[in-house]
Scaffold this motif. Structure first.
Motif, short mmCIF file in Angstrom:
data_model
loop_
_atom_site.label_atom_id
_atom_site.label_comp_id
_atom_site.label_asym_id
_atom_site.label_seq_id
_atom_site.Cartn_x
_atom_site.Cartn_y
_atom_site.Cartn_z
N GLN A 88 -5.03 39.77 -5.20
CA GLN A 88 -4.00 40.20 -4.24
C GLN A 88 -4.30 39.69 -2.83
OE1 GLN A 88 -5.32 42.39 -6.57
NE2 GLN A 88 -3.51 42.32 -7.86
N ALA A 89 -5.53 39.82 -2.39
CA ALA A 89 -5.89 39.35 -1.05
C ALA A 89 -5.80 37.82 -0.99
CB ALA A 89 -7.29 39.82 -0.67
N SER A 90 -6.15 37.16 -2.10
CA SER A 90 -6.04 35.69 -2.16
C SER A 90 -4.59 35.26 -1.99
CB SER A 90 -6.58 35.16 -3.48
OG SER A 90 -7.97 35.33 -3.57
N GLU A 91 -3.69 35.96 -2.68
CA GLU A 91 -2.27 35.60 -2.57
C GLU A 91 -1.79 35.74 -1.14
OE1 GLU A 91 2.04 36.58 -4.61
OE2 GLU A 91 0.51 38.16 -4.61
N ARG A 92 -2.14 36.83 -0.48
CA ARG A 92 -1.72 37.04 0.91
C ARG A 92 -2.32 35.99 1.83
NH1 ARG A 92 0.62 41.55 2.67
NH2 ARG A 92 1.24 43.07 1.13
N LEU A 93 -3.59 35.63 1.59
CA LEU A 93 -4.22 34.60 2.41
C LEU A 93 -3.53 33.26 2.22
CD1 LEU A 93 -6.57 34.17 4.43
CD2 LEU A 93 -7.81 33.20 2.50
N LEU A 94 -3.17 32.95 0.98
CA LEU A 94 -2.47 31.69 0.72
C LEU A 94 -1.06 31.69 1.33
CD1 LEU A 94 -3.69 31.20 -2.94
CD2 LEU A 94 -4.28 29.75 -0.96
N LEU A 95 -0.41 32.85 1.35
CA LEU A 95 0.88 32.95 2.04
C LEU A 95 0.71 32.73 3.54
CD1 LEU A 95 2.47 36.02 0.19
CD2 LEU A 95 3.21 33.62 0.05
N LEU A 96 -0.37 33.28 4.10
CA LEU A 96 -0.65 33.05 5.52
C LEU A 96 -0.96 31.58 5.78
CD1 LEU A 96 -1.03 34.16 8.37
CD2 LEU A 96 -3.41 34.66 7.76
N ALA A 97 -1.70 30.95 4.87
CA ALA A 97 -2.00 29.52 5.02
C ALA A 97 -0.71 28.70 4.96
CB ALA A 97 -2.97 29.07 3.92
N ASN A 98 0.20 29.04 4.04
CA ASN A 98 1.49 28.34 3.96
C ASN A 98 2.29 28.53 5.25
OD1 ASN A 98 1.67 26.91 1.57
ND2 ASN A 98 3.39 28.09 0.78
N LEU A 99 2.32 29.76 5.73
CA LEU A 99 3.04 30.06 6.97
C LEU A 99 2.42 29.28 8.13
CD1 LEU A 99 5.36 32.04 7.86
CD2 LEU A 99 3.51 33.48 8.71
N VAL A 146 -13.26 24.11 12.26
CA VAL A 146 -11.95 24.75 12.29
C VAL A 146 -10.93 23.84 12.96
CG1 VAL A 146 -10.66 26.72 13.17
CG2 VAL A 146 -12.91 27.06 12.19
N ALA A 147 -11.36 23.09 13.96
CA ALA A 147 -10.43 22.19 14.65
C ALA A 147 -9.87 21.16 13.68
CB ALA A 147 -11.13 21.50 15.82
N SER A 148 -10.66 20.78 12.67
CA SER A 148 -10.17 19.80 11.70
C SER A 148 -9.46 20.47 10.51
CB SER A 148 -11.34 18.95 11.18
OG SER A 148 -12.26 19.76 10.50
N TYR A 149 -9.56 21.79 10.41
CA TYR A 149 -8.93 22.51 9.30
C TYR A 149 -7.43 22.59 9.52
CZ TYR A 149 -7.33 26.42 6.45
OH TYR A 149 -6.63 27.22 5.58
N ARG A 150 -6.67 22.13 8.55
CA ARG A 150 -5.23 22.24 8.56
C ARG A 150 -4.78 22.64 7.16
NH1 ARG A 150 -5.91 22.46 13.21
NH2 ARG A 150 -5.02 21.19 14.83
N PRO A 151 -4.22 23.84 7.01
CA PRO A 151 -3.75 24.24 5.68
C PRO A 151 -2.58 23.37 5.25
CG PRO A 151 -3.08 25.84 7.33
CD PRO A 151 -3.94 24.84 8.02
N GLU A 152 -2.44 23.23 3.94
CA GLU A 152 -1.33 22.44 3.42
C GLU A 152 -0.31 23.37 2.78
OE1 GLU A 152 -2.73 21.04 -0.92
OE2 GLU A 152 -3.87 20.15 0.73
N LEU A 153 0.94 22.94 2.79
CA LEU A 153 2.00 23.71 2.15
C LEU A 153 1.81 23.65 0.63
CD1 LEU A 153 5.15 22.67 4.21
CD2 LEU A 153 4.17 24.95 4.03
N LEU A 154 1.88 24.82 0.02
CA LEU A 154 1.73 24.92 -1.43
C LEU A 154 3.03 25.44 -2.04
CD1 LEU A 154 -1.75 26.69 -1.58
CD2 LEU A 154 -1.29 24.26 -1.94
N SER A 155 3.27 25.06 -3.28
CA SER A 155 4.42 25.61 -4.00
C SER A 155 4.09 27.03 -4.43
CB SER A 155 4.72 24.76 -5.23
OG SER A 155 3.70 24.96 -6.21
#
Length: 157
Positions: free
Chosen positions: A89-100, A26-35
């Motif tokens: 739907q849950a995937s979309e919200r998770l990806l929005l959280l990852a973007n945030l 997790v320490a190495s996990y960094r989400p990336e900004l997605l379009s």
């Protein structure tokens, strides 16, 4: 006005949690900004639930809180984790959280603890609600991202 007994948390109250040290993965996990289109495409395929655990640990969010953000029952979240992927739907919200989260890490100089603390702190511009409280709605993601952008550019309200 009804009061909530002191032993019972109100549904909009996000308690302060003590954070455990981040594991190596997790320490190495960094989400990336997605379009927006990339979010839609990935959401349609379904997101691997490993990302739920990674984001939850990175941000110090319990699975119960994550279920609220994903707008699914906690029991459904556990079922999805067993199956290995989320529904659209849950995937979309998770990806929005990852973007945030990606945006927040840029704003807070890559410090997940600072971002996690900020997410739990009530903000005047959010009517004294914490950013995490607003993530139960799609509009809330936009509002929280707007606040991050204002911080990024030094525009304080």
């Amino acid at each position: 006005m009804a009061t909530v007994p002191s032993h019972q948390a109100s549904p909009t109250t996000i308690p302060k949690r003590r954070r455990s040290p981040l594991s190596a993965s997790v320490a190495s996990y960094r989400p990336e900004l997605l379009s927006g289109l990339a979010i839609i495409e990935q959401a349609r395929r379904g997101v691997n639930t490993q990302q739920v655990d990674q984001l939850a640990q990175l941000l110090g969010i319990s699975l119960k809180e994550m279920a609220v953000v994903l707008q699914i029952a906690e029991r459904s979240l556990h079922r999805f984790r067993t199956e290995g992927h989320l529904d659209e739907q849950a995937s979309e919200r998770l990806l929005l959280l990852a973007n945030l989260t990606a945006h927040g890490l840029l704003v807070f100089d890559g410090q997940p603890d600072a971002l996690a603390n900020w997410l739990r702190h009530p903000l005047r511009e959010l009517k004294n609600q914490s950013p995490l409280q607003l993530l139960a709605t799609i509009s809330g993601f936009g509002l929280v991202d707007d606040v991050l952008t204002r911080i990024e550019y030094g525009v304080y309200s």
